[in-house]
Design a protein around this motif. Structure first.
Motif, PDB file in Angstrom:
ATOM      1  N   THR A   1       0.862  -1.173   0.000  1.00 42.16           N
ATOM      2  CA  THR A   1       0.000   0.000   0.000  1.00 42.16           C
ATOM      3  C   THR A   1       0.906   1.232   0.000  1.00 42.16           C
ATOM      4  O   THR A   1       2.127   1.108   0.069  1.00 42.16           O
ATOM      5  N   ASP A   2       0.312   2.398  -0.085  1.00 42.99           N
ATOM      6  CA  ASP A   2       1.137   3.615  -0.053  1.00 42.99           C
ATOM      7  C   ASP A   2       0.371   4.729   0.661  1.00 42.99           C
ATOM      8  O   ASP A   2      -0.759   4.542   1.114  1.00 42.99           O
ATOM      9  N   GLY A   3       1.028   5.871   0.740  1.00 43.87           N
ATOM     10  CA  GLY A   3       0.434   6.996   1.455  1.00 43.87           C
ATOM     11  C   GLY A   3      -0.931   7.375   0.905  1.00 43.87           C
ATOM     12  O   GLY A   3      -1.877   7.608   1.650  1.00 43.87           O
ATOM     13  N   PHE A   4      -1.037   7.433  -0.413  1.00 43.86           N
ATOM     14  CA  PHE A   4      -2.329   7.774  -1.036  1.00 43.86           C
ATOM     15  C   PHE A   4      -3.447   6.898  -0.462  1.00 43.86           C
ATOM     16  O   PHE A   4      -4.482   7.376  -0.024  1.00 43.86           O
TER      17      PHE A   4
ATOM     18  N   THR B   1      -3.551  15.961  -7.076  1.00 47.54           N
ATOM     19  CA  THR B   1      -4.411  15.566  -8.196  1.00 47.54           C
ATOM     20  C   THR B   1      -4.716  14.068  -8.164  1.00 47.54           C
ATOM     21  O   THR B   1      -5.873  13.646  -8.258  1.00 47.54           O
ATOM     22  N   ASP B   2      -3.653  13.264  -8.022  1.00 52.95           N
ATOM     23  CA  ASP B   2      -3.880  11.815  -8.011  1.00 52.95           C
ATOM     24  C   ASP B   2      -4.647  11.378  -6.763  1.00 52.95           C
ATOM     25  O   ASP B   2      -5.443  10.441  -6.824  1.00 52.95           O
ATOM     26  N   LEU B   3      -4.410  12.065  -5.664  1.00 53.10           N
ATOM     27  CA  LEU B   3      -5.147  11.709  -4.445  1.00 53.10           C
ATOM     28  C   LEU B   3      -6.646  11.878  -4.685  1.00 53.10           C
ATOM     29  O   LEU B   3      -7.444  11.005  -4.334  1.00 53.10           O
ATOM     30  N   GLY B   4      -7.024  12.978  -5.313  1.00 54.90           N
ATOM     31  CA  GLY B   4      -8.440  13.201  -5.628  1.00 54.90           C
ATOM     32  C   GLY B   4      -8.978  12.122  -6.556  1.00 54.90           C
ATOM     33  O   GLY B   4     -10.071  11.593  -6.358  1.00 54.90           O
ATOM     34  N   ARG B   5      -8.188  11.785  -7.575  1.00 55.24           N
ATOM     35  CA  ARG B   5      -8.627  10.738  -8.513  1.00 55.24           C
ATOM     36  C   ARG B   5      -8.819   9.406  -7.793  1.00 55.24           C
ATOM     37  O   ARG B   5      -9.797   8.694  -7.994  1.00 55.24           O
ATOM     38  N   MET B   6      -7.830   9.071  -6.963  1.00 57.90           N
ATOM     39  CA  MET B   6      -7.900   7.769  -6.272  1.00 57.90           C
ATOM     40  C   MET B   6      -9.045   7.745  -5.271  1.00 57.90           C
ATOM     41  O   MET B   6      -9.690   6.717  -5.074  1.00 57.90           O
TER      42      MET B   6
ATOM     43  N   GLY C   1       3.569   9.071  -1.753  1.00 56.58           N
ATOM     44  CA  GLY C   1       4.175   7.961  -2.484  1.00 56.58           C
ATOM     45  C   GLY C   1       4.873   6.951  -1.593  1.00 56.58           C
ATOM     46  O   GLY C   1       5.341   5.911  -2.082  1.00 56.58           O
ATOM     47  N   GLN C   2       4.993   7.213  -0.312  1.00 60.45           N
ATOM     48  CA  GLN C   2       5.676   6.264   0.576  1.00 60.45           C
ATOM     49  C   GLN C   2       4.957   4.921   0.555  1.00 60.45           C
ATOM     50  O   GLN C   2       3.739   4.853   0.660  1.00 60.45           O
ATOM     51  N   VAL C   3       5.750   3.867   0.461  1.00 61.50           N
ATOM     52  CA  VAL C   3       5.180   2.527   0.289  1.00 61.50           C
ATOM     53  C   VAL C   3       5.367   1.713   1.556  1.00 61.50           C
ATOM     54  O   VAL C   3       6.376   1.838   2.238  1.00 61.50           O
ATOM     55  N   MET C   4       4.381   0.920   1.902  1.00 61.85           N
ATOM     56  CA  MET C   4       4.575  -0.047   2.976  1.00 61.85           C
ATOM     57  C   MET C   4       3.772  -1.312   2.712  1.00 61.85           C
ATOM     58  O   MET C   4       2.897  -1.325   1.843  1.00 61.85           O
ATOM     59  N   ASP C   5       4.092  -2.353   3.448  1.00 62.74           N
ATOM     60  CA  ASP C   5       3.375  -3.610   3.336  1.00 62.74           C
ATOM     61  C   ASP C   5       1.904  -3.370   3.664  1.00 62.74           C
ATOM     62  O   ASP C   5       1.578  -2.719   4.660  1.00 62.74           O
ATOM     63  N   ALA C   6       1.027  -3.902   2.825  1.00 67.97           N
ATOM     64  CA  ALA C   6      -0.395  -3.573   2.973  1.00 67.97           C
ATOM     65  C   ALA C   6      -0.955  -4.037   4.310  1.00 67.97           C
ATOM     66  O   ALA C   6      -1.712  -3.304   4.962  1.00 67.97           O
ATOM     67  N   ALA C   7      -0.577  -5.232   4.734  1.00 64.45           N
ATOM     68  CA  ALA C   7      -1.136  -5.745   6.003  1.00 64.45           C
ATOM     69  C   ALA C   7      -0.631  -4.902   7.171  1.00 64.45           C
ATOM     70  O   ALA C   7      -1.394  -4.546   8.085  1.00 64.45           O
ATOM     71  N   ALA C   8       0.652  -4.567   7.121  1.00 65.81           N
ATOM     72  CA  ALA C   8       1.211  -3.731   8.197  1.00 65.81           C
ATOM     73  C   ALA C   8       0.543  -2.357   8.167  1.00 65.81           C
ATOM     74  O   ALA C   8       0.208  -1.779   9.213  1.00 65.81           O
ATOM     75  N   GLY C   9       0.306  -1.845   6.966  1.00 69.83           N
ATOM     76  CA  GLY C   9      -0.344  -0.545   6.831  1.00 69.83           C
ATOM     77  C   GLY C   9      -1.736  -0.565   7.433  1.00 69.83           C
ATOM     78  O   GLY C   9      -2.128   0.349   8.173  1.00 69.83           O
ATOM     79  N   ALA C  10      -2.482  -1.622   7.136  1.00 70.33           N
ATOM     80  CA  ALA C  10      -3.864  -1.701   7.635  1.00 70.33           C
ATOM     81  C   ALA C  10      -3.883  -1.660   9.153  1.00 70.33           C
ATOM     82  O   ALA C  10      -4.793  -1.072   9.759  1.00 70.33           O
ATOM     83  N   LYS C  11      -2.875  -2.271   9.762  1.00 72.49           N
ATOM     84  CA  LYS C  11      -2.832  -2.296  11.237  1.00 72.49           C
ATOM     85  C   LYS C  11      -2.588  -0.918  11.841  1.00 72.49           C
ATOM     86  O   LYS C  11      -2.858  -0.701  13.021  1.00 72.49           O
TER      87      LYS C  11
END
Ligand code: ADP
Ligand code: TPW
Ligand code: MG
Length: 573
Positions: A15-18, A42-47, A179-189
Motif C-alpha cells: 500500500t502507499d500513502g495515497f 491531483t492523483d489523491l483526488g482521482r484515487m 508515495g511512501q510505500v509499505m506492506d499492505a497488512a502492516a499498513g492496515a494495522k
C-alpha cells in the motif's frame, strides 16, 4: 527497520500513502471530499473517487471550504476539504477559520512542499510553512511525515474536530508522504477507527439543581436557542424541554425551525419585548456575542438584573459577557436529559408574561401581513420575500441558504422555517461568500432541494460555482436579489468620476450565468413571476438561477446592523 523502506518484494501486497489516507478517511465515516485539484493532490483526488469517496470538484477553494464547513454542521462529522499547497491552502483557510468560529467540525487537508526545502526557504514550488500559518486560525493543526503515522494523524484530526466544542482542523500532507510505500497488512494495522469521537459530557447534578432553581424562581423567563442546539441533533429533546418548561423562546438565525416557527411558544415576532422585559434568560447553544448585543444595552432593557442560565459544552464560554448565575457545562443532550429528569413538579411561567408575548407577536405578524402581499413592480424586499415565504411553507424539506445584507435580514425575519437545520447562512462572522459552497454541500449531503436567496453582492463572491451546480446536476435554485448594489443601488460618486463603491452594473443579467452552463435562467420582475419560477425550479430539481429585479431604493444601509458603522465627526460638505 522502518516500515516505510523500499519494499524488497515488488510483487508483494503493498500500500502507499495515497491509499492509507483514503482508507483512514473511509474508516472514520468520511464519504465526501470537497476539492480543487492540482500538484500534489491531483492523483489523491482521482484515487479517492476510484475508491468510492464522493469527490466534489470546485472552481475555487474558498467555496470548497465553505461546503466542507457546512457539511460538518449538517452531519456532525468533519466536513473534508482537499486543496493544493500555498495559494490553494490559503484560499481554503478562510473557510477553516469560519468553521472554527462557528463551532463546526471540518478538516482542511492540504498538500505541501518538501520540508527540507520549505524549512530552509530554498524556494520550492508553492513554498509555504502552512502548518505554522494554520495553527492560530483553527482548533488544531497536524502534519503527517511518515506513512505509518497516517492512521494516527487522521484519527487525531477527526477527534479534534468533533469532540468538545467542534471546530476546524488543519492536516498538512507533504507531497513525499503520498508515495511512501509499505506492506499492505502492516499498513492496515496502523489505521485507527475513532471510538466515540464526541463523548457525552454530563454536568454535575448540583449544576442541574442550580439551573432549575434559577429558572423556577424567575417570573419572566426566556429561552434562546442557538445553532449549537441545532447542531446537537437532539431535536425531540429540545422540543420536550421547551414544552415542559412552558417558557417562551427565541431562535437565533440558524436555530430557526429547530422547533417550528409557528410554535405557540415562539417569541420571534415579539423579540424586542421578550429581550427587554425578561428577568431570566436561558441560553442553549448560543453565545452572548455581538449577535445578542453582548447581553447589554437598550435592547436588553439595561440596567437589568437578569439572571442567566447557560448550556454550553465549552466552559470558557461562561461569563464571557455577562455573569452566568447557573452555568451548565456539558453537551446539550445530556444537560437537557438531566434537567427534564428534575422537572417533575414544574409549573409553567405566569400567564401574564406568556400572554403578553403571544399578544405582541400576533399584533406584529398581523401588521407585517399586508406588506408581504404586495405585488409591486419593481419588487421590494417584502413583496418578493412574501412569496418565497409561501413557497417554503409548501416545501418544509427545502433548504434555505441565505446571504447578503437586506436580503439576509429580511429573509430571516419573513421566511418561517418548520424543520431543524433547514436555514443555512452567514453564521457568526456575517461573512459574504458562503452561498454557493453552502448550497452545493446542502444538496450533496441531504439530497433535498436548495433555494439560495442571495444578495447580488453576496452572490458575486462565489457565483462561478454555478458551473459546479450544473456539472453535478444539483437541485439548487439560486435567487439573486438584484438591487444593482450593496445595500442599495442608488449611490453616486460625488466627484462624478466612477461608479460609487456600493453600486454595480444596473440590472445585470445574472440568469445568463446559469444558462451558460446548461441550467435554467429566468428574470423575474414581479412577485408573481418570482414565485412561479422558484416553484418550477423546486419541482424540476434542475439547476436554476432566478434574477429577481429589486427596486434599488428599498434597501437600507447594512440591513439591520447599520449601527455598527463608525461615524465621521466631520460634517459632510
Ligand atoms: P448562535 O450564533 O446561533 O447564537 P453560537 O455559534 O454563538 O450560536 O453558539 C453555539 C454554541 O454552541 C457554542 O458556544 C458551542 O460551544 C456550543 N455547542 C456546540 N455544540 C454543542 C453541544 N453538542 N452541546 C453543548 N454546546 C454546544
Ligand atoms: C467576506 C461586507 C456585508 S453585506 C455585503 C457586504 C459586501 C453585501 C450586501 O449587499 P447584497 O445585499 O449582498 O447585494 P443587499 O440586499 O443588502 O443589497 N466581505 C466579506 N464579508 C462581509 N460581510 C463583507 C465583505 C458586506
Ligand atoms: Mg444588493
Amino acid at each position: 527497520m522502518t516500515e516505510t523502506s523500499t519494499p524488497t518484494d515488488p510483487q508483494g501486497d503493498l500500500t502507499d500513502g495515497f491509499h492509507l489516507i483514503i482508507d483512514a478517511l473511509k474508516l472514520n465515516g468520511v464519504e465526501t471530499v470537497y476539492h480543487v485539484p492540482g500538484i500534489p493532490v491531483t492523483d489523491l483526488g482521482r484515487m479517492m473517487q476510484a475508491e468510492g469517496l464522493r469527490v466534489i470538484s470546485f472552481r475555487h477553494e474558498s467555496n470548497a471550504g465553505n461546503a466542507a464547513a457546512i457539511a460538518g454542521y449538517l452531519t456532525r462529522k468533519p466536513g473534508v476539504c482537499l486543496t493544493v499547497s500555498a495559494p490553494g491552502f490559503l484560499n481554503g483557510l478562510v473557510a477553516l477559520s469560519h468553521a472554527t468560529t462557528n463551532c463546526w467540525p471540518m478538516i482542511l487537508i492540504s498538500g505541501s512542499s518538501e520540508r527540507e526545502i520549505v524549512d530552509l526557504q530554498k524556494g520550492d514550488y508553492e513554498e509555504m510553512d502552512q502548518l505554522a500559518i494554520a495553527k492560530p486560525l483553527c482548533k488544531a493543526a497536524y502534519r503527517i511525515l511518515r506513512a505509518e503515522d497516517i492512521g494516527i494523524g487522521i484519527a487525531r484530526a477527526v477527534r479534534a474536530a468533533v469532540s468538545g466544542r467542534p471546530g476546524g482542523v488543519y492536516l498538512d500532507l507533504p507531497a513525499s508522504l503520498m508515495g511512501q510505500v509499505m506492506d499492505a497488512a502492516a499498513g492496515a494495522k496502523t489505521l485507527i477507527e475513532v471510538v466515540d469521537p464526541a463523548p457525552a459530557q454530563f454536568p454535575a447534578q448540583a449544576a442541574v439543581d442550580r439551573a432549575l432553581d434559577v429558572l423556577s424562581s424567575a417570573r419572566k423567563p426566556l429561552i434562546i436557542l442557538g445553532k449549537g442546539a441545532a447542531y446537537a441533533q437532539c431535536d425531540a429533546l429540545v422540543r420536550q424541554f421547551v414544552e415542559t418548561s412552558g417558557i417562551p423562546y427565541l431562535a437565533m438565525s440558524m436555530a430557526k425551525g429547530l422547533l417550528p416557527d409557528d410554535h405557540g411558544q415562539y417569541a420571534g415576532a415579539a423579540r424586542s419585548l421578550a429581550l427587554k422585559d425578561s428577568d431570566c434568560v436561558m441560553l442553549i447553544g448560543a453565545r452572548l456575542n455581538w449577535l445578542l448585543s453582548h447581553g447589554r444595552g437598550k435592547q436588553w432593557g439595561e440596567p437589568h438584573g437578569k439572571r442567566f442560565v447557560h448550556i454550553d459544552i465549552d466552559p470558557k464560554e461562561m461569563d464571557s459577557n455577562q455573569p452566568i448565575a447557573a452555568p451548565l457545562v456539558g453537551d446539550i443532550e445530556s444537560c437537557l436529559t438531566m434537567l427534564l429528569a428534575g422537572m417533575g413538579d414544574w409549573s409553567a411561567p405566569d400567564a401574564a408574561w406568556t400572554g403578553a408575548i403571544a399578544d405582541k407577536a400576533a399584533a406584529n405578524v398581523a401588521r407585517m401581513g399586508a406588506r408581504l402581499m404586495n405585488n409591486n413592480v419593481p419588487m421590494d424586499y417584502h413583496g418578493a420575500l412574501g412569496r418565497l415565504k409561501s413557497v417554503f411553507a409548501d416545501h418544509p424539506d427545502a433548504i434555505l441558504v441565505n446571504e447578503g445584507a437586506n436580503t439576509l435580514d429580511f429573509a430571516r425575519s419573513i421566511i418561517d422555517m418548520s424543520k431543524p437545520r433547514k436555514r443555512l447562512d452567514v453564521g457568526t462572522w456575517g461573512v459574504m461568500g458562503i452561498g454557493m459552497g453552502t448550497a452545493i454541500a446542502a444538496a450533496v449531503e441531504t439530497g433535498q432541494p436548495v433555494v439560495a436567496i442571495e444578495g447580488d453582492s453576496a452572490f458575486g463572491f462565489s457565483g462561478m460555482e454555478v458551473e459546479t451546480i450544473c456539472r453535478y446536476g444539483l437541485p439548487v435554485c439560486v435567487v439573486v436579489f438584484n438591487n444593482s448594489g450593496i445595500y442599495r443601488g442608488t449611490d453616486t460618486d460625488p466627484t462624478g468620476r466612477d461608479p460609487a463603491p456600493t453600486v454595480f452594473v444596473r440590472e445585470a443579467q445574472y440568469d445568463l450565468m446559469m444558462t451558460a452552463f446548461g441550467g435554467a435562467g429566468v428574470t423575474a420582475r414581479s412577485p408573481d413571476d418570482l414565485e412561479q419560477a422558484v416553484r418550477a425550479a423546486i419541482a424540476s430539481r434542475r439547476p436554476t438561477l432566478v434574477n429577481a429585479i429589486i427596486d434599488p431604493s428599498t434597501g437600507t444601509e447594512s440591513g439591520r446592523i447599520g449601527n455598527l458603522n463608525p461615524q465621521s465627526v466631520v460634517k459632510k460638505k
